[in-house]
Enzyme design. Structure first.
Site, PDB file in Angstrom:
ATOM      1  N   PHE A   1      -9.862 -12.819   4.792  1.00  0.00           N
ATOM      2  CA  PHE A   1      -9.201 -11.237   4.956  1.00  0.00           C
ATOM      3  C   PHE A   1      -8.954 -11.171   6.577  1.00  0.00           C
ATOM      4  CE2 PHE A   1      -9.555  -6.959   6.529  1.00  0.00           C
ATOM      5  CZ  PHE A   1      -9.235  -6.130   5.710  1.00  0.00           C
ATOM      6  N   GLU A   2      -7.693 -10.993   6.588  1.00  0.00           N
ATOM      7  CA  GLU A   2      -7.328 -10.516   8.247  1.00  0.00           C
ATOM      8  C   GLU A   2      -6.137  -9.479   8.303  1.00  0.00           C
ATOM      9  OE1 GLU A   2      -6.894 -14.351  10.264  1.00  0.00           O
ATOM     10  OE2 GLU A   2      -5.124 -14.790   9.360  1.00  0.00           O
ATOM     11  N   ILE A   3      -6.087  -8.818   9.194  1.00  0.00           N
ATOM     12  CA  ILE A   3      -4.949  -8.111   9.603  1.00  0.00           C
ATOM     13  C   ILE A   3      -4.441  -8.516  11.097  1.00  0.00           C
ATOM     14  CG2 ILE A   3      -3.869  -5.943   9.716  1.00  0.00           C
ATOM     15  CD1 ILE A   3      -6.207  -4.804   7.482  1.00  0.00           C
TER      16      ILE A   3
ATOM     17  N   TYR B   1      -6.161  -7.861  16.398  1.00  0.00           N
ATOM     18  CA  TYR B   1      -6.717  -8.686  14.965  1.00  0.00           C
ATOM     19  C   TYR B   1      -7.747  -7.869  14.376  1.00  0.00           C
ATOM     20  CZ  TYR B   1      -8.635 -12.444  12.417  1.00  0.00           C
ATOM     21  OH  TYR B   1      -8.940 -13.294  11.335  1.00  0.00           O
TER      22      TYR B   1
END
Length: 381
Positions: A246-248, A179
């Site tokens: 916002f997240e990857i 994450y």
């Protein structure tokens, strides 16, 4: 004068052979993902334009758009015109979006009144509760994502100011990261008074899912020192959470039995509707308990609704080390040092006032300069 890149340690894949029409490119199984309404087209185009200029024009990862109603031809035309990459447009299945049958709507309306009396934003909007539930545990079940592993969530009206010259998705995969987040902040405890008690009930029934305390981030979740009133009102939860606008992330974590069982437990408890459980605290609690903290990566684009800046990166909480990545200017360096200090020695939640001051100065400087000018300049002391 150029400065060292301060990119994250580990193998970095540069923008070689990433042409959009290259079937043998080094791109991995990943997509840029957005839940967006037709009427948000202007904000979505602006976000795409920024991210394409700073990153995706080099790597050409596909864009995947979701909506609970069909996308208009105008939306498809204008968004596809912003990228050389493929664009996909999908409607959310009704069974994933509709209010579940076990929710008592009279109780929801009564709960919504209480949330509004406590100034909980969007507490009375059914669609907001539906969105939080979908983002928490249903988006990755859409057939369009069945064979996709990584995603980068992008919201409308977001700015990206700094160039990133390596494949972020490949970095996540090559370095075993689950994450990536930009900032963590406190939530309103009145929006989730029973989320932590429900979590405790779940982990009592399933202790096998919880990572040992020497590698998890449970102390961060239960911190009562910085904001004791938040901890008290949230029944033992600090309310600090990764801001999921916002997240990857690696969807294999959400697809794991631990997370699936956790989400299903919360879903049946009803808090997505009777309270305002957001996907951000739900994701954060699950990561803090069920994942090794070293697999949580700070992608320090300073981000608020309407703002994401910079490219400095490091691992969470000083647990795994790591460095800045990208280039920053004078105010950007000030912003980075403000955020960097919060991760020295222990997991700690950012205070909004600390980052807003540095962040606003950074935005003013960038927006008064030519677009992206000075991105490779050495920050002034």
């Amino acid at each position: 004068m150029p400065t060292e890149t301060h990119e994250p340690e580990g193998k970095l894949r540069r923008a070689d052979d990433y042409a959009a029409d290259n079937p043998n490119s080094p791109r991995i199984n990943a997509t840029i993902l957005s839940l967006v309404r037709n009427q948000e087209i202007d904000g979505m185009v602006q976000s795409m334009r920024d991210l394409e200029k700073t990153w995706n024009s080099k790597f050409n990862y596909p864009w995947t758009f979701f909506n609970n109603v069909p996308f208009t031809e105008e939306f498809k035309r204008r968004t596809s015109a912003e990228t050389k990459a493929k664009c996909y447009y999908h409607t959310i299945p009704e069974e994933h979006w509709d209010v579940p049958a076990w929710i008592n709507f009279d109780l929801f309306e009564e709960s919504a009144k209480i949330l509004m009396e406590q100034d909980i934003q969007y507490g009375n909007l059914v669609s907001y509760h539906q969105m939080c539930r979908w983002n928490s545990g249903l988006f990755y079940k859409h057939p369009a994502l069945e064979h996709v592993r990584y995603y980068w969530r992008v919201e409308p009206k977001v700015h990206f100011f700094c160039d990133v010259d390596y494949d972020v998705f490949r970095y996540m995969e090559d370095n075993n990261k689950t994450y990536g987040f930009t900032i963590n902040l406190y939530d309103a405890p009145q929006s989730m008074p029973t989320l932590w008690p429900e979590t405790q009930r779940f982990i009592k029934a399933h202790p096998e899912y919880v990572k040992s305390d020497d590698v998890n981030a449970r102390q961060w979740l239960e911190d009562a020192e910085q904001r004791p009133e938040h901890n008290k009102k949230a029944s033992g939860y600090s309310t600090c959470h990764f801001w999921s606008n916002f997240e990857i992330a690696d969807m294999n974590f959400w697809r794991s039995k631990a997370y699936e069982d956790y989400f299903n437990h919360l879903d049946r408890a009803g808090g997505f509707f009777y309270e305002r459980w957001g996907d951000a605290p739900v994701h954060s609690i699950a990561l803090g308990l069920f994942e090794d903290a070293s697999k949580i990566h700070w992608v320090a684009h300073f981000h608020t609704p309407g703002l994401a800046t910079g490219a400095p990166q490091r691992d969470i909480a000083g647990i795994g080390g790591g460095r800045m990545a990208g280039y920053v200017r004078r105010s950007g360096a000030e912003l980075y040092s403000t955020l960097e200090a919060k991760w020295k020695g222990k997991v700690e939640c950012f205070r909004a006032t600390e980052v807003e001051a540095a962040g606003s100065r950074y935005v003013q400087e960038v927006e008064t300069a030519p677009r992206f000018a000075g991105a490779n300049e050495k920050p002034e002391n």
